[in-house]
Design an enzyme around this catalytic site. Structure first.
Site, PDB file in Angstrom:
ATOM      1  N   CYS A 158       0.798  -1.226   0.000  1.00 12.44           N
ATOM      2  CA  CYS A 158       0.000   0.000   0.000  1.00 12.44           C
ATOM      3  C   CYS A 158       0.833   1.280   0.000  1.00 12.44           C
ATOM      4  O   CYS A 158       0.269   2.371  -0.068  1.00 12.44           O
ATOM      5  CB  CYS A 158      -0.957  -0.017   1.185  1.00 12.44           C
ATOM      6  SG  CYS A 158      -1.965  -1.509   1.194  1.00 12.44           S
ATOM      7  N   HIS A 288      -3.214   8.599   5.764  1.00  9.99           N
ATOM      8  CA  HIS A 288      -3.427   7.273   5.177  1.00  9.99           C
ATOM      9  C   HIS A 288      -4.883   6.875   5.446  1.00  9.99           C
ATOM     10  O   HIS A 288      -5.591   6.458   4.548  1.00  9.99           O
ATOM     11  CB  HIS A 288      -2.434   6.292   5.789  1.00  9.99           C
ATOM     12  CG  HIS A 288      -2.483   4.926   5.201  1.00  9.99           C
ATOM     13  ND1 HIS A 288      -2.362   4.699   3.850  1.00  9.99           N
ATOM     14  CD2 HIS A 288      -2.624   3.701   5.773  1.00  9.99           C
ATOM     15  CE1 HIS A 288      -2.445   3.393   3.616  1.00  9.99           C
ATOM     16  NE2 HIS A 288      -2.603   2.770   4.760  1.00  9.99           N
ATOM     17  N   HIS A 329      -9.709   2.032  -0.403  1.00  9.66           N
ATOM     18  CA  HIS A 329      -8.252   1.965  -0.304  1.00  9.66           C
ATOM     19  C   HIS A 329      -7.721   1.385  -1.607  1.00  9.66           C
ATOM     20  O   HIS A 329      -7.913   0.209  -1.894  1.00  9.66           O
ATOM     21  CB  HIS A 329      -7.854   1.103   0.894  1.00  9.66           C
ATOM     22  CG  HIS A 329      -6.380   1.098   1.172  1.00  9.66           C
ATOM     23  ND1 HIS A 329      -5.460   1.677   0.329  1.00  9.66           N
ATOM     24  CD2 HIS A 329      -5.672   0.598   2.212  1.00  9.66           C
ATOM     25  CE1 HIS A 329      -4.246   1.525   0.833  1.00  9.66           C
ATOM     26  NE2 HIS A 329      -4.348   0.875   1.977  1.00  9.66           N
TER      27      HIS A 329
END
Lengths: 400, 332
Positions: A158, A288, A329
């Site tokens: 990620c 984030h 995400h």
């Protein structure tokens, strides 16, 4: 302080739309780009899927056909005029290409595996190097643009497309290239959706980062590309520059973040130190902010440690924005996508709402922006935190 | 927690001499098209199913490993790489790729003399954790079946660097990349540009797992890991931990004009543009043979040993990157 690296163009596609205009209109309108996951993904959840039919690849690229490839093309084609200018300015061999992806075309590998189980051979349309390989993403963008400088994929889960900014900055500083196309591309697949489901972090509802009612993440797909160029005669930036990048490792656990957000804090500190920017000068953070209990707690801890004084009062100096409620995400594409969101925020002098964040989790101690509002921010950090304890923080700023 | 672990790093070269003379800031002048980056190659680590380390491979004649299979040289019954750095609890969950990469890392830094908690890691691989990934594909083919959380987080490309940082308490930068037919060149570019940026030590690791069914291919690389300990500083062989260090300078240049590509380049396998799988092992073995020749003084006439980095000709990419290896002058 080292001068910044101007951004001269960007593009994005994700659950909010196939075009950059649709994506940014959705972001500043507070519209979510999430939908109920297709049954084929096998999990009852919400996802950020690129809407509509994706146009097929050109005949010359047909051998690279994949959902990943089509998403690549959606963000690459609009950037071709700007990349052509950069190729003329610097020479095609002086323009690099560094892309983040975590999934690459694994969705095609999933279908290929089932096909060979049932038919005893892989489908004719599948090759490991053009559908599955990480590097195929670079080859597709290279063939569409004719960029002839060094090219590679960064794949650190990620944080992949946040770390591309660090690699690009290194190659520019070392004189290896004069411009770099950076970005991230990820595509929806069973592996990530069911993988995160088995880690028990998927939200059954649209995700709510930083809310007291958050229940986990949604997986998203899409892509973003940005063109970075050495400052020079004729380079017309959009008024936003890459000022610094900080990378770190948690050295703690493969999936759980460090309990005090150590790696996130060190990444932010390194980004600021490398750019010669003091914490007091930072006026916005794109967190984030995945929406898991643990991420939002540990990331908040890191931000409070570094920016505590800027977080208090009626009108705190530091604006905190969480955007995964729009897109889900996007994993390997998250860092570049959120860099585009930050660039648009600086350009428009407007903060988007952190959609889904109300009611805020007061225990996190951050006054997250809940409504869109006008504010001209000039120094913005964007965090991406990943499996393996891989962290990156990208510092973008308004051009002087 | 020691302060050094969390001390932010400067982006400038102040106090951190690199062997390149690049300016600290992003300058507004384009560089000369010809680029040269330098680093000290201080240690080489290696693991393959047939060779437990670099010296074992050299002792056996430094042969082509592309099609060699075999038992590990230490023959203790477990064919997997030892990866002693990993606590047994961690090691039990890791793949052959991760163990091979960790084993090569330990060997390289053991030779070059670097502290594992402060080096940076650059991992280069085309297919990464392909065994774990294919096991997941099998699990995913069952619509209602479970998906192993451990396999899932161990399938990411940066799995090995994640375990390395955890096992060594290393909070530094670590990355995992893929460059297709240009794996060697882009790995060296990433690593050497990082040395120019902040100096210090970087361990550049190339690793692959043999492709498992149903993706097995005759043109695929075998299971292997090679680690290069690269540093902005020459080793101080008076220091006990650096006494075995190599004394080789590695120079990376783009060979567009000045240097004719050596004949070996033509002999490398194709692999460009999705036509066949590019071999990472073939050019890597040439680099390692070159390092051995320079180390053993076979190149003591000081003719640098040139090694091409790309397998085949890629019309899509302009520069052919070339490494030359130079024996350090013992007079300094």
């Amino acid at each position: 302080m080292p001068p910044g690296i101007p951004i001269s163009a960007y593009s994005a596609c994700n659950g909010l739309g196939q075009t950059t205009a649709e994506v940014l209109d959705g972001l500043f309108a507070g519209r979510r780009g999430l939908s109920i996951a297709d049954r084929s993904l096998g999990v009852s959840t919400w996802v950020g899927a690129v809407p509509g039919e994706l146009p097929p690849l050109d005949a010359a690229l047909r051998e690279y056909e994949s959902r990943q490839g089509r998403i690549c093309a959606l963000v690459t084609v609009p950037l071709i005029p700007a990349i052509e200018r950069a190729k003329r300015r610097w020479g095609a061999g002086r323009v690099g290409l560094i892309l983040g992806t975590s999934t690459a075309g694994i969705a095609e590998s999933e279908r290929a595996w089932t096909y060979q189980r049932d038919h005893g051979q892989l489908p004719d349309t599948f090759t490991l190097e053009r559908q599955h390989a990480l590097y195929a993403t670079v080859e597709i963008v290279r063939r569409l643009t004719g960029v002839r400088g060094p090219g590679y994929v960064v794949s650190t889960a990620c944080s992949s497309s946040g770390k591309v900014f660090a690699s690009a900055r290194r190659l520019l500083a070392a004189g290896i290239v004069d411009a770099v196309v950076v970005g991230g591309v990820d595509s929806l697949c069973k592996l990530t959706v069911r993988g995160f489901a088995n880690l028990e972090v998927l939200s059954p509802d649209p995700c709510r980062p930083f809310s007291s009612e958050r229940r986990g993440i949604n997986i998203g797909e899409g892509a973003a590309l940005l063109l970075l160029e050495r400052p020079g005669i004729g380079v017309e930036g959009i008024g936003v520059e890459l000022l610094g990048v900080g990378e770190s490792s948690d050295a703690h656990h493969m999936t759980a973040p460090h309990p005090e957000g150590l790696g996130a804090r060190v990444a932010m500190e390194r980004a600021l130190r490398g750019a010669g920017v003091a914490p007091e000068e930072v006026d916005q953070i794109n967190v984030h902010g995945t929406g898991t209990t643990m991420n939002d707690e540990t990331e908040s801890h890191a931000i409070r440690q570094l920016f505590g004084r800027q977080l208090v009062g009626e009108d705190p100096a530091l604006s905190v924005v969480a955007t995964k409620g729009y897109t889900g995400h996007m994993l390997g594409a998250a860092g570049a996508t959120e860099a585009v969101f930050v660039a648009a925020t600086i350009e428009r002098k407007q903060l988007p709402a952190s959609v889904g964040a109300a009611p805020l989790d007061a225990t996190l101690g951050l006054s997250v922006e809940l409504e869109r509002r006008s504010r001209a921010t000039r120094r913005v950090l964007s965090n991406s935190l990943a499996f393996g304890g891989s962290n990156v923080s990208v510092l973008l700023g308004a051009s002087e | 927690m020691s302060a050094s672990l969390t001390e932010p790093l400067s982006g400038s070269l102040a106090g951190r001499p690199a062997t390149t003379g690049r300016p600290a800031a992003i300058s507004d002048h384009p560089r000369e098209p010809s680029v040269e980056l330098r680093a000290h190659l201080r240690g080489v680590g290696m693991w393959t199913p047939a060779f437990a380390d670099f010296d074992a491979w050299l002792a056996a004649g430094a042969s082509d490993i592309s099609h060699v299979s075999g038992e590990p040289a230490d023959g203790d019954g477990d064919p997997r790489p030892p990866a002693k750095l990993l606590h047994p609890r961690l090691r039990r969950r890791t793949s052959t790729l991760t163990r091979a990469a960790v084993t090569a890392l330990e060997s390289a830094t053991g030779q070059g003399g670097a502290s594992l908690d402060s080096v940076r890691f650059v991992l280069v691989s085309s297919f990464g954790e392909i065994e774990a990934t294919v096991e997941l594909l099998e699990q995913l083919a069952e619509p209602e079946g479970p998906v192993s959380p451990t396999k899932f987080h161990n399938s990411v490309h940066n799995t090995a660097t994640g375990y390395m940082s955890i096992a060594s308490g290393n909070h530094r930068e670590a990355t995992a990349i893929a460059g297709g037919p240009h794996n060697l060149a882009v790995g060296l570019l990433e690593a050497l540009a990082g040395l120019a940026e902040v100096g210090g030590d970087v361990v550049l690791i190339f690793a692959e797992e043999r492709l498992p069914p149903p993706f097995e291919r005759s043109d695929a690389d075998p299971t292997f890991a090679v680690a290069l300990h690269l540093s902005s500083e020459a080793a101080d062989r008076a220091q006990p931990d650096q006494s075995r260090s190599l004394e080789i300078e590695l120079r990376l240049t783009n060979a567009t004009s000045t240097t004719p590509a050596p004949a070996e380049a033509a002999a490398l396998a194709p692999g460009v543009g999705g036509v066949g799988l590019p071999s990472m092992v073939a050019p890597l073995m040439q680099l390692l043979r070159g390092a051995a020749r320079v180390r053993d003084g076979a190149a003591h006439d000081r003719v640098p040993v040139p090694i091409p980095l790309t397998s085949g000709d890629d019309p899509g990419v302009e520069s052919a990157w070339l490494v030359t290896l130079h024996q350090l002058d013992p007079r300094g």
